[in-house]
Scaffold this active site. Structure first.
Site, PDB file in Angstrom:
ATOM      1  N   ARG A   1      -0.268  -8.711  13.522  1.00 60.50           N
ATOM      2  CA  ARG A   1      -0.814  -7.677  12.622  1.00 60.50           C
ATOM      3  C   ARG A   1      -1.685  -8.318  11.537  1.00 60.50           C
ATOM      4  NH1 ARG A   1       4.536  -4.808  10.921  1.00 60.50           N
ATOM      5  NH2 ARG A   1       3.186  -3.589   9.562  1.00 60.50           N
TER       6      ARG A   1
ATOM      7  N   ARG B   1      12.244  -6.250   5.981  1.00 55.73           N
ATOM      8  CA  ARG B   1      12.337  -4.827   5.594  1.00 55.73           C
ATOM      9  C   ARG B   1      13.297  -4.053   6.500  1.00 55.73           C
ATOM     10  NH1 ARG B   1       6.068  -2.816   4.911  1.00 55.73           N
ATOM     11  NH2 ARG B   1       6.117  -2.820   7.168  1.00 55.73           N
TER      12      ARG B   1
ATOM     13  N   LYS C   1       0.832  -1.221   0.000  1.00 52.39           N
ATOM     14  CA  LYS C   1       0.000   0.000   0.000  1.00 52.39           C
ATOM     15  C   LYS C   1       0.858   1.258   0.000  1.00 52.39           C
ATOM     16  CE  LYS C   1      -2.200  -0.952   3.894  1.00 52.39           C
ATOM     17  NZ  LYS C   1      -1.520  -2.203   4.312  1.00 52.39           N
TER      18      LYS C   1
ATOM     19  N   ARG D   1      -9.369   0.982   9.145  1.00 52.46           N
ATOM     20  CA  ARG D   1      -8.951  -0.390   9.444  1.00 52.46           C
ATOM     21  C   ARG D   1     -10.043  -1.136  10.200  1.00 52.46           C
ATOM     22  NH1 ARG D   1      -3.120   0.633   9.316  1.00 52.46           N
ATOM     23  NH2 ARG D   1      -1.884  -1.237   9.551  1.00 52.46           N
TER      24      ARG D   1
ATOM     25  N   ARG E   1      11.619  -1.438  11.703  1.00 51.19           N
ATOM     26  CA  ARG E   1      10.466  -1.107  12.542  1.00 51.19           C
ATOM     27  C   ARG E   1      10.325  -2.145  13.643  1.00 51.19           C
ATOM     28  NH1 ARG E   1       5.369   0.155   8.681  1.00 51.19           N
ATOM     29  NH2 ARG E   1       4.342  -0.872  10.423  1.00 51.19           N
TER      30      ARG E   1
HETATM   31  P1  AMP Z   1       1.082   0.549   9.305  1.00 47.96           P
HETATM   32  O1  AMP Z   1       2.270   1.417   9.115  1.00 47.96           O
HETATM   33  O2  AMP Z   1      -0.093   0.956   8.437  1.00 47.96           O
HETATM   34  O3  AMP Z   1       1.389  -0.933   9.209  1.00 47.96           O
HETATM   35  O4  AMP Z   1       0.587   0.798  10.817  1.00 47.96           O
HETATM   36  C1  AMP Z   1       1.429   0.499  11.911  1.00 47.96           C
HETATM   37  C2  AMP Z   1       0.594   0.357  13.180  1.00 47.96           C
HETATM   38  O5  AMP Z   1      -0.075   1.598  13.465  1.00 47.96           O
HETATM   39  C3  AMP Z   1      -0.533  -0.673  13.114  1.00 47.96           C
HETATM   40  O6  AMP Z   1      -0.075  -1.992  13.369  1.00 47.96           O
HETATM   41  C4  AMP Z   1      -1.465  -0.160  14.199  1.00 47.96           C
HETATM   42  O7  AMP Z   1      -0.964  -0.446  15.493  1.00 47.96           O
HETATM   43  C5  AMP Z   1      -1.366   1.358  14.020  1.00 47.96           C
HETATM   44  N1  AMP Z   1      -2.388   1.879  13.076  1.00 47.96           N
HETATM   45  C6  AMP Z   1      -2.160   2.485  11.867  1.00 47.96           C
HETATM   46  N2  AMP Z   1      -3.321   2.834  11.283  1.00 47.96           N
HETATM   47  C7  AMP Z   1      -4.305   2.445  12.133  1.00 47.96           C
HETATM   48  C8  AMP Z   1      -5.729   2.516  12.084  1.00 47.96           C
HETATM   49  N3  AMP Z   1      -6.374   3.045  11.041  1.00 47.96           N
HETATM   50  N4  AMP Z   1      -6.422   2.023  13.152  1.00 47.96           N
HETATM   51  C9  AMP Z   1      -5.778   1.489  14.204  1.00 47.96           C
HETATM   52  N5  AMP Z   1      -4.457   1.369  14.311  1.00 47.96           N
HETATM   53  C10 AMP Z   1      -3.713   1.854  13.290  1.00 47.96           C
END
Ligand code: AMP
Length: 216
Positions: A172, A127, A13, A88, A161
């Site tokens: 996740r 990564r 994404k 989400r 990360r």
């Molecule tokens: P990402 O970089 O999109 O993988 O997001 C990293 C982490 O941020 C996720 O595993 C969640 O803990 C949190 N997070 C990001 N976006 C959301 C969302 N829309 N709702 C809830 N948690 C989020």
């Protein structure tokens, strides 16, 4: 044009959104990046979110809804946005609908990047990125040309990360299946969901996304 990219962690994404934002002049909004910036700044939201993110779970809806509500109203998103990582949950999707209706805006496309979830653990857990310039790499799929040296800026410091560890990636992916996958029937019922095969090469996926979005 307002677009949402949906798919499990590792589906591509962020990579695709970075490319599309340049072509279509849309603002790429990644809630993961926004939360990581809050954590780095040590803000109240960052302090609330850090432990939850490190476990690979979802941060509470109220926090994300408030955050994105403030963000999509800013001038740089006026021509349209490309959401990556939001919504989400169905509650977040409903809140977004209400926000957009209040602004007399609509969602043009919700695009699901269709991938094999089992392949995502390997994709994500390898990564890493350059600490200085942020260039992204992968232990197997995109190594640095010279071992230990960034191709872009020559720095020798890299970061991973904390939530890209294999056991956290599994949490996740579970959160995606349980809490995020229900968005697919929600958007399909409203006729805005499109599917794009996400296992292909990066350029091929970008080309397919371009077909869905139309001429830039
Ligand atoms: P990402 O970089 O999109 O993988 O997001 C990293 C982490 O941020 C996720 O595993 C969640 O803990 C949190 N997070 C990001 N976006 C959301 C969302 N829309 N709702 C809830 N948690 C989020």
């Amino acid at each position: 044009m307002n677009v949402i990219l949906v798919g499990p962690p590792g589906a591509g994404k962020g990579t695709q959104a970075e490319r599309l934002q340049k072509t279509y002049g849309l603002k790429h909004l990644s809630t993961g990046d926004m939360l990581r910036a809050e954590v780095a700044a040590g803000s109240q939201i960052g302090r609330q979110a850090k432990a939850i993110m490190d476990r690979g779970e979802l941060v509470p809806d109220e926090i994300l809804i408030r955050m994105i509500g403030e963000r999509i109203g800013q001038p740089d998103a006026a021509k349209g946005f490309l959401l990556d990582g939001f919504p989400r949950t169905v509650a977040q999707a409903q809140a977004l609908d209400t926000m957009l209706a209040g602004r007399k805006q609509k969602l043009d496309h919700v695009i699901q990047l269709v991938v094999n979830n089992d392949a995502m653990v390997e994709r994500i857990s390898g990564r890493f990125s350059c600490k200085k310039c942020g260039a992204g790499y992968h232990d197997s799929f995109k190594k640095t040309k010279k071992p230990g040296v960034c191709n872009v800026c020559g720095s020798t410091e890299f970061v991973r990360r904390p939530d890209d560890k294999p056991e956290t990636v599994r949490t996740r992916l579970e959160a995606y299946d349980k809490q995020t996958a229900p968005l697919l029937p929600y958007y399909r019922a409203r006729g805005v969901l499109r599917e794009v095969e996400g296992m292909a090469a990066i350029d091929e996926v970008t080309a397919k996304l371009g077909k869905v979005l139309g001429a830039a």
